[in-house]
Design a protein around this motif. Structure first.
Motif, short mmCIF file in Angstrom:
data_model
loop_
_atom_site.label_atom_id
_atom_site.label_comp_id
_atom_site.label_asym_id
_atom_site.label_seq_id
_atom_site.Cartn_x
_atom_site.Cartn_y
_atom_site.Cartn_z
N ARG A 117 0.83 -1.21 0.00
CA ARG A 117 0.00 0.00 0.00
C ARG A 117 0.86 1.26 0.00
NH1 ARG A 117 -5.58 -0.25 1.29
NH2 ARG A 117 -5.39 1.92 1.96
N SER A 118 0.44 2.24 -0.78
CA SER A 118 1.18 3.51 -0.85
C SER A 118 1.05 4.31 0.45
CB SER A 118 0.69 4.34 -2.04
OG SER A 118 -0.68 4.64 -1.88
N ASP A 119 0.00 4.04 1.23
CA ASP A 119 -0.19 4.76 2.48
C ASP A 119 0.27 3.95 3.70
OD1 ASP A 119 -2.19 2.84 2.43
OD2 ASP A 119 -3.80 4.21 3.02
N LEU A 120 1.22 3.04 3.47
CA LEU A 120 1.71 2.17 4.54
C LEU A 120 2.20 2.96 5.75
CD1 LEU A 120 2.42 -0.62 5.66
CD2 LEU A 120 4.59 -0.47 4.42
N LEU A 121 2.98 4.00 5.52
CA LEU A 121 3.51 4.77 6.65
C LEU A 121 2.40 5.47 7.42
CD1 LEU A 121 6.76 6.25 5.07
CD2 LEU A 121 6.49 4.27 6.59
N GLU A 122 1.43 5.98 6.73
CA GLU A 122 0.29 6.62 7.39
C GLU A 122 -0.48 5.59 8.23
OE1 GLU A 122 -3.94 8.59 6.07
OE2 GLU A 122 -2.26 8.74 4.67
#
Length: 160
Positions: A117-122
């Motif tokens: 997922r591109s929002d893994l850090l979030e």
């Protein structure tokens, strides 16, 4: 609880997958797990490799994956992890995560789906600070796998 009408095609594919999963049943696996004292509730003993091969014959599909996930069975949740589309919204995946059958499924959720997922850090900030150990394990697994596959050094700096 959200309700939605399932179109006949999705329902037919769902029933087909359930039938195919049942054919993967392995009594020998269940017996072996029971012999070592493992909990075998909510599973039929199908191997991960067999489930991965089964899932590979279907395209990602949110409705289908959600139907499988909500069965609350090991094999169905593993296949669901493989069929979740990458554009599944953050709120929906956050609602699903606490309903992992057990830690094995949380690990699969992280290693098969979340790490891409591109929002893994979030997601990681929220999930690591949650009090749900299933969410914490899923996101830690995803972060670890992301570090293994990382190609951008700047992303590694952000995670560490």
């Amino acid at each position: 609880m959200d309700f939605s009408i399932i179109d006949p095609h999705t329902n037919a594919v769902f029933q087909q997958i359930l039938s195919r999963i049942r054919r993967l049943q392995s009594g020998g696996t269940i017996d072996s797990l029971q012999d070592i004292g493992a909990n075998t509730d909510h599973q039929i003993g199908a191997s991960y490799v067999s489930l991965k091969e089964l899932a590979a014959t279907y395209p990602p599909d949110e409705k289908l994956a959600l139907l499988l996930w909500n069965q609350g069975q090991r094999e169905e949740q593993i296949v669901a992890c493989l069929l979740f589309p990458q554009d599944l919204n953050k709120e929906k995946i956050t609602q699903l995560a606490p309903h992992c059958l057990h830690f094995e499924i949380a690990g699969y959720l992280g290693s098969l789906y979340l790490y891409k997922r591109s929002d893994l850090l979030e997601l990681s900030e929220e999930w690591l600070n949650s009090e749900n150990p299933l969410m914490q394990l899923a996101i830690m697994t995803a972060l670890a796998l992301s570090l293994i596959h990382i190609s951008e050094p700047t992303r590694l700096d952000v995670i560490s």
